[in-house]
Design a protein around this motif. Sequence first.
Motif, short mmCIF file in Angstrom:
data_model
loop_
_atom_site.label_atom_id
_atom_site.label_comp_id
_atom_site.label_asym_id
_atom_site.label_seq_id
_atom_site.Cartn_x
_atom_site.Cartn_y
_atom_site.Cartn_z
N TRP A 13 31.70 42.81 44.23
CA TRP A 13 30.15 42.74 44.24
C TRP A 13 29.61 42.93 45.63
N SER A 28 36.62 39.43 44.99
CA SER A 28 37.28 39.43 43.74
C SER A 28 36.63 40.30 42.66
N GLU A 29 35.41 40.13 42.94
CA GLU A 29 34.69 40.83 41.71
C GLU A 29 34.09 42.35 42.20
N ARG A 41 31.77 32.87 37.27
CA ARG A 41 31.16 33.67 38.28
C ARG A 41 30.03 34.40 37.57
N ASP A 42 28.94 34.31 38.09
CA ASP A 42 27.83 34.95 37.60
C ASP A 42 26.65 35.29 38.57
#
Length: 333
Positions: free
Chosen positions: A187, A184-185, A2-3
Motif C-alpha cells: 500500500w 507487507s500489503e 489491517r484495514d
Amino acid sequence: MRDVTAVSLGDNTVYLVTLDGARVLIDTGPDFRGADALLEEALRGRLPDVVIATHGHLDHAGLGAWWQARGVPVAMHRLDWPLATGEEPSGEEFAALERFVQDCGAPADVALEALAGVEARRRWSAEARGGDYRPAGRDRRWPTGLRYVPFTPAKGLEDAMVPGLELLHLPGHTPGNAVAWVPSEGWLFSGDQLLPGLTPTPALQGHHGAGGPDWRLRSLPLFIDGLQRIRGLAPARCFPGHGEPFGDVTAAVDANLAQAEQRAERALDILRAAGPRTVYELAEALYPRAVRRRFWQIVATVQGVLDLLEARGQAVSDGVRWEVAQAASAARS
C-alpha cells in the motif's frame, strides 16, 4: 487486522489505516466549514493514535491544530513545519517571486499582471490564517474556502514510529513532502506525489532551509527522483490525497515520467533550433496560447523543465537566458 477507511473531504481524501491495532490517519484533512464534523461522523469515534501529514499545504495539513487540540499528535517532516507554523511564505519569498517575474523576460503588461498575482497570493495566504471561512472558490473543490490555523506539529517524521508503516521523505512537491508505505500489503499513501490521471506541475517555491544556490527549491528534479523511488517499490495499490485509490501503480508512475521527458525534449529542441531564450520566451514557444492566461502555471512548468535539464547537464543559464549546454561550451572555446 489491517484495514483502510477512505474519507472524502471535498476534493481531498484522507485515510484511516489500521495496522495490527495501531490507527494512523494519513493527512489531517482540509479545514473548510463542517470538515471536522464530517471526519467525526466517518471515523465513528475511532480516534487515530497519530496523524501523518504528507506535506504542509493547507489542504493536507489544515486541520492539524484541530487534531492536536483533541490530543492527537500530528507528524510532519520538519522542512515543512514553516508552512504549518505560519512562517512561510515569508516576505522574503514573496520578494523573490517578484524578482523572478521581473527577470523572466515577460512583456511589461504580462509582468504587471503577474506581480498583481503575487500580491493577491500574499493577501490570500494571510486570509487563510484568519478566523473565518471565505466563500468557496470558482472551482468548488471544497464547500467553503479553506482555513489554515497555525500550529506546531508534535512530531517530525523520524519520531512517528508505527510498526509496519514506513514514512519516506520524497522532496519536490514541497521541501518536506513524504509518502507512507506499508510494505507487507504493497500500500502506498501518496499525498500529492502521485495522483490518478494528473501530472502535478512543479511550483515556484522557497526551499525552507533544504539548501540550494538561491531562494528556490529545484522541485522537478527532486519530484522525478521521488517517482523513480516509488517505481522501485512496485506498490500494489495507491491511495492518493485526491481522487480514488487505484492499482497498476507502475503505469501511473511511468505516465508521469513520460510526460516530464516529453516536455524536456520539446524544450531542448527549441533551444537547439532558436538559441538562447529567457524563461518566458521558451514558455511562449512551448505554450503560445496559454502562457498569458495561465502565467504562473506555465512559467513554473517551464522553469521546472529547465531545472531538470540543468541537473542533467543539458542546459545552462547566464542568469537571464537559457541555452543548450554544448552550445554554451562551444561559444566559450
